[in-house]
Design an enzyme around this catalytic site. Structure first.
Site, short mmCIF file in Angstrom:
data_model
loop_
_atom_site.label_atom_id
_atom_site.label_comp_id
_atom_site.label_asym_id
_atom_site.label_seq_id
_atom_site.Cartn_x
_atom_site.Cartn_y
_atom_site.Cartn_z
N HIS A 182 51.48 22.32 31.29
CA HIS A 182 50.65 23.58 31.77
C HIS A 182 51.25 24.43 32.88
CE1 HIS A 182 47.03 22.97 29.36
NE2 HIS A 182 47.42 21.71 29.40
N GLU A 232 50.17 26.94 34.06
CA GLU A 232 48.94 27.72 34.58
C GLU A 232 48.13 26.96 35.68
OE1 GLU A 232 48.99 26.52 31.81
OE2 GLU A 232 47.02 26.07 31.14
N CYS A 287 50.00 24.21 25.46
CA CYS A 287 48.99 22.98 24.97
C CYS A 287 48.63 23.64 23.52
CB CYS A 287 48.02 22.86 26.11
SG CYS A 287 47.31 21.19 26.00
#
Lengths: 228, 83
Positions: A194, A196, A86
């Site tokens: 994302h 994560e 990002c």
């Protein structure tokens, strides 16, 4: 394996990245403030999402001028893994570690939802755990994720197999549905979605965990080869 | 002291969704003569005079103020007159 999660003023996915690396993956990880930092003893660099410096000037532009990014460049030149997610991806393009730029989403709005991605290249140190062409679900959360590069750069990205992830349903207007690209050398990956935030089933998807596991597995293998 | 004004614009061919929206809104307001709008940035720098001033400003633009992948820039330099 020891990860550094770089924290800039305005980073806001740093704790998610730390949680993924430390608690879910079970590796060593530190949150590293961008000032007076020393990255020498880290094996992998994670640049988290957020709004570093309030997105002033252009997203990632100010963070790209910081001293810690000079160290990240050294780390990258040594062939160690660098993952930018990002805002981390925006910082990587602004600092010249990856080609192209991230522009305002085509429909101008900030978007935050799950997207289906296609794994285009499963031969990178970040993606060996996936199958080529596999569809994975990661969340996106960005207002400026519209990947742009000129035709010449695009040709090069394709020729070198640098497009790692594409969107199945392009949400932001990115050229060629690009969601993530890698450098020519294959150790710097930037992506808007994302991984994560997709490391545990309770989060809606754990497809991103494979990406982190791939980094560790490939690092271990190369580490044993070079230090055996 | 010099005043440097920097204009940063998106390269031709780079999509400008904000500009497109502004053009459409102007059309809605009845300004049908507007065929295109492009949005850019304007900056003012107060800069100490020096022998390589223009070269230095160009460097500032290339390194930070503009992103050469998507943006073009030009700048004007004028003398700051103290009253």
């Amino acid at each position: 394996m020891r990860f550094a999660v770089i924290v800039f003023p305005g980073s806001n996915c740093d704790r998610d990245m730390y949680h993924a690396a430390k608690e879910v993956l079970g590796e060593e990880a530190d949150l590293v403030w961008y000032q007076n930092s020393n990255l020498e003893n880290y094996d992998g660099i994670l640049l988290p999402g957020g709004f570093s410096y309030g997105d002033y000037l252009r997203s990632g532009a100010i963070a790209a001028t910081s001293d810690v990014m000079e160290q990240v460049k050294v780390h990258a030149r040594e062939g160690k893994p660098v993952l930018g997610v990002c805002n981390g991806f925006q910082i990587l393009t602004e600092s010249g570690l990856l080609p192209g730029a991230l522009m305002r989403n085509k429909k101008l709005s900030f978007m935050c939802h799950q997207e289906e991605l296609i794994v285009e290249n499963n031969e990178t140190m970040f993606t060996t755990g996936y199958k080529k062409g596999e569809v994975v679900r990661y969340p996106i959360a960005h207002g400026e994720g519209n990947y742009y590069c000129d035709q010449e750069t695009l040709k090069e990205l394709k020729a070198n197999n640098q497009i790692v992830f594409t969107y199945q349903n392009n949400p932001n207007g990115s050229v060629e549905n690009i969601a993530g690209i890698i450098n020519k050398e294959g150790n710097v990956l930037g992506m808007m979605p994302h991984p994560e935030r997709a490391v545990e089933k309770v989060l809606g998807s754990d497809d991103g965990l494979i990406l982190f596991q791939s980094i560790v597995k490939n690092w271990r293998e190369s580490y044993y080869v070079t230090n055996a | 002291m010099r005043k440097v004004t920097v204009f940063i614009t998106l390269k031709q061919g780079v999509l400008d969704p904000q500009g497109k929206q502004i053009q459409e809104s102007l059309n809605v307001l009845g300004f049908n003569e507007v065929q295109q709008a492009r949005v850019g940035k304007y900056m003012e720098l107060q800069v100490e005079d020096g022998p390589n001033l223009e070269e230095r400003v160009r460097e500032m633009c290339d390194k930070l103020l503009a992103n050469p992948v998507i943006e073009d820039y030009h700048f004007d330099v004028e003398e700051v007159v103290h009253s």
